[in-house]
Design a protein around this motif. Sequence first.
Motif, short mmCIF file in Angstrom:
data_model
loop_
_atom_site.label_atom_id
_atom_site.label_comp_id
_atom_site.label_asym_id
_atom_site.label_seq_id
_atom_site.Cartn_x
_atom_site.Cartn_y
_atom_site.Cartn_z
N MET A 1 24.46 83.10 -14.19
CA MET A 1 25.32 84.09 -13.56
C MET A 1 24.52 84.87 -12.52
O MET A 1 23.30 84.98 -12.61
CB MET A 1 25.88 85.04 -14.62
N CYS A 2 25.23 85.41 -11.53
CA CYS A 2 24.54 86.09 -10.43
C CYS A 2 24.39 87.58 -10.71
O CYS A 2 25.38 88.31 -10.81
CB CYS A 2 25.29 85.88 -9.11
N MET A 3 23.13 88.01 -10.78
CA MET A 3 22.81 89.42 -11.02
C MET A 3 23.29 90.29 -9.85
O MET A 3 23.51 91.49 -10.01
CB MET A 3 21.28 89.55 -11.18
N GLY A 4 23.46 89.68 -8.69
CA GLY A 4 23.90 90.43 -7.51
C GLY A 4 25.39 90.77 -7.53
O GLY A 4 25.87 91.42 -6.60
N THR A 5 26.12 90.34 -8.55
CA THR A 5 27.55 90.66 -8.62
C THR A 5 27.78 91.77 -9.65
O THR A 5 27.20 91.75 -10.73
CB THR A 5 28.38 89.42 -9.04
N SER A 6 28.68 92.70 -9.30
CA SER A 6 29.00 93.75 -10.26
C SER A 6 29.74 93.16 -11.46
O SER A 6 29.67 93.70 -12.56
CB SER A 6 29.80 94.87 -9.60
N ARG B 1 17.83 82.35 -6.34
CA ARG B 1 18.34 82.54 -4.98
C ARG B 1 19.80 82.08 -4.99
O ARG B 1 20.09 80.92 -5.29
CB ARG B 1 17.54 81.70 -3.98
N CYS B 2 20.71 82.99 -4.68
CA CYS B 2 22.13 82.67 -4.73
C CYS B 2 22.68 82.61 -3.31
O CYS B 2 22.50 83.54 -2.52
CB CYS B 2 22.87 83.72 -5.56
N TYR B 3 23.37 81.51 -3.00
CA TYR B 3 23.89 81.29 -1.64
C TYR B 3 25.40 81.47 -1.56
O TYR B 3 26.02 80.99 -0.61
CB TYR B 3 23.48 79.88 -1.15
N ASP B 4 25.99 82.16 -2.53
CA ASP B 4 27.44 82.36 -2.49
C ASP B 4 27.76 83.52 -1.53
O ASP B 4 27.46 84.68 -1.80
CB ASP B 4 27.95 82.69 -3.90
N SER B 5 28.38 83.17 -0.41
CA SER B 5 28.64 84.20 0.62
C SER B 5 29.75 85.15 0.21
O SER B 5 29.99 86.15 0.89
CB SER B 5 28.98 83.54 1.96
N ASN B 6 30.44 84.86 -0.88
CA ASN B 6 31.48 85.79 -1.36
C ASN B 6 30.90 86.90 -2.23
O ASN B 6 31.61 87.83 -2.59
CB ASN B 6 32.54 85.04 -2.17
N HIS B 7 29.64 86.76 -2.59
CA HIS B 7 29.00 87.82 -3.38
C HIS B 7 28.50 88.89 -2.41
O HIS B 7 28.16 88.59 -1.28
CB HIS B 7 27.83 87.27 -4.21
N SER B 8 28.42 90.11 -2.92
CA SER B 8 28.06 91.20 -2.01
C SER B 8 26.55 91.36 -1.91
O SER B 8 26.02 92.45 -2.08
CB SER B 8 28.70 92.49 -2.49
N HIS B 9 25.86 90.27 -1.70
CA HIS B 9 24.42 90.36 -1.48
C HIS B 9 24.07 89.46 -0.31
O HIS B 9 24.88 88.63 0.11
CB HIS B 9 23.63 89.96 -2.74
N SER B 10 22.86 89.63 0.22
CA SER B 10 22.46 88.76 1.32
C SER B 10 22.38 87.32 0.80
O SER B 10 22.21 87.09 -0.40
CB SER B 10 21.12 89.23 1.90
ZN LIG Z 1 25.24 85.65 -5.90
#
Ligand SMILES: [Zn+2]
Length: 760
Positions: free
Chosen positions: A425-430, A462-471
Amino acid sequence: MKTLYSNFFFVLVFYCISLCATCSERITRELVFIENGKLQLGFDKGNGSLIVYNDLVNPHSFIEKRAVTGLPWEINFYNHEEEEKKDKIIPTSFNYMKPEPFTLILNWSDFSGNENKNLKITAIVTLDSKKALSYWSITAKGIKGKQIQSIIFPKIEGIAEIGNEKLAFPHWMGQLINDPRSVLSKRGTKSIDWNYPGPLSMQCIALYDKNRIGFYASCNDSLAYTKNFSYTLDTLNTLTYKLTNYPSLDSTLDSYTIPYEATVGSFKGDWINAAEQYREWGVKQKWSRESRFPNKVVPNWLENTALWVWNRGMSDNVLTPAVELKQKLELPVNVIWHWWHGCSYDEGFPEYFPPREGGKSFIDAVSSAQQNGVNSMVYMNQLQWGDDTESWEKEQPSNFAVKDINGNMLSHTYNIFTGKSLTNMCMGTSFWRNKYASLCDRAVNTYQTNGVYMDQACTHRRCYDSNHSHSIGGGNYWVTSFGKLTNQIRSKVSDKNNPAFAGEGCGEVFLPFLDAMLTLQVSRERYAGVGEWETIPFFQAVYHEYALTYGSYSSLVTPPYDELWPKEYSPKETEQLLDADFNKQFLMEQARAFVWGMQPTIANYHSFLNSERAEEIDYLLDIAKLRYQALKYLLYGEFCRSPQTDYPEEEIKISKLSIYAGRKGKSVTTFNKKVSLLYSGTWKAKDNSVGIALASISNDTLPVHFSINSEDYKLSDKGKIYITTTNGKELLGSYSNGLINVEISLQPRGLCIVEIVPSV
Ligand SMILES: [Zn+2]
């Protein structure tokens, strides 16, 4: 699953190599130098390749010139519109400036190919004014409309064999490889690669022959950007060192500068000297200033833990033995608790609740243990979601899962029995932070535990999902998001039980977020067998007084089996006595943890061990007791080099265990390993006294004799010498004129702390 990048991508590798390889007649090998009296660097005036890297104090040339075939950098662009292709786009112009004696500015431009006509690469290399260190920075200009996938810089080719070589790197706690070229030659990739922050807990790697010279590589990134360090063996038996930087994919930028400098230098000595050099920088960083342990915000019970029990299953297999052990030890014993949860291990996450033995039974057991002085930290993975779970369907977490550069989720099957996988799971997502914080809320507020052991915490993706609110892709959002997560957790949970949040692994950037760090490498043989490596306390050597480290697989019994796994693979007997041949391995693991300043841990403890393995359990309890009398050194002290003495060796039996029972019933593999029978760790307390912890695992009495100079530990030239054993503290003697002479004998399996207390 949503596919983000349906198109192909290609990576443009700039074959800067060709500039010299195909046009060798143009290469003059006339060099431009910078030097500071300690280091000398020479670059080819024709193309900017690094040809000379010399130590001037301990005269040594690191680089084999004929092995240098390329430039000290490489840039890779990302493109998702075309298939992978390798365009030979090369810089055709190079110039340099030397604006001051210690600085070189290197410019590459006029790249072939229309699409890169605006590209310019500028590197700045500066020598330290006093030390044998150089600092490297790089900028790519003219990149608008393109996306940098990675920049390798510096890339230092042709590193020749130094002599009797060792490679030290902080793979979690730390690892030392003997004869790294031989080890690399046996690998298919011929390389070794580490990701930071993550398996590489600090930014520092040392290649050295302690009697000759060492090659020191690090960087001064204080903001936790994602990067890889690597060494590759080339055909001429030379090594290439590479630092690979991953910027965020951003086509709006026209210019990109790596937001930190790489550091490359030379040093004399061994990994401890390298650690001391890195420590000078590391302890000045924000993560040290804001570290929870020295700032006294770690829960008292955690800091005061004398011994950890790491058991699995229902409360009667975990809390009951821990309470018994506490009564025997008469010091604080606490618990790391796996397999308490309702779901099957390594597949059912995050469906942890209710606990498998039922909510009421669990809460009653936890509360009863607390009344007996035993606190519990429960396992919950902070990264993974089982993709075969009901909640995976119901909560649709895939939108918030990590995506690789091709838009794929990162799934892995850990569970060999069911074959079901977990997805990162992506830590960059709330979404994920909210989910995990709500789990911690339930573990602490509803189920009354004393905190959570956050598995896979000291790492990143490294997450490349452009829908997440991180770079996108690169950057440093993982660690900043992890900080948001731990803040959110701490804001939600009640203080009633003084909850602690500990992580798996260790990592400098996580010091402000985690209360304690699990450094399992103290027992690495148990899961990795035997090879051309040794565990070293590299992380503790830099950060001991900033980090509380604990944890070990050290055990005296066979592996357990999760009762929720398929019955067909269940071994007849679990958690039964391991062969007595492996007792010395247990002693070795406990001796290391003791002298390396860790909180001791026993895995899968049961009270029958008190009689069946009395010597080993007594050894562990003696360690816990003696350590408790020396916390100013072993918990709060700063790492120092141990005195030279004789360290006798013996070949012992090593068990490599599947951590859990193996699928085909075979769960223990046996190795032989020559190990030291005497372990030492030296720590300086804040009151300026020095404690030397000694632990023998020998069956015989060991004479221990060492002489040290008080100046080596920055002590005054006279003072007293004490020895503390489990029987108490005694004056051993005094010293004057700066000469400290210690002559003692350690009983079989003897433990002691030799204290040097300088006169004020
Ligand atoms: Zn992400």
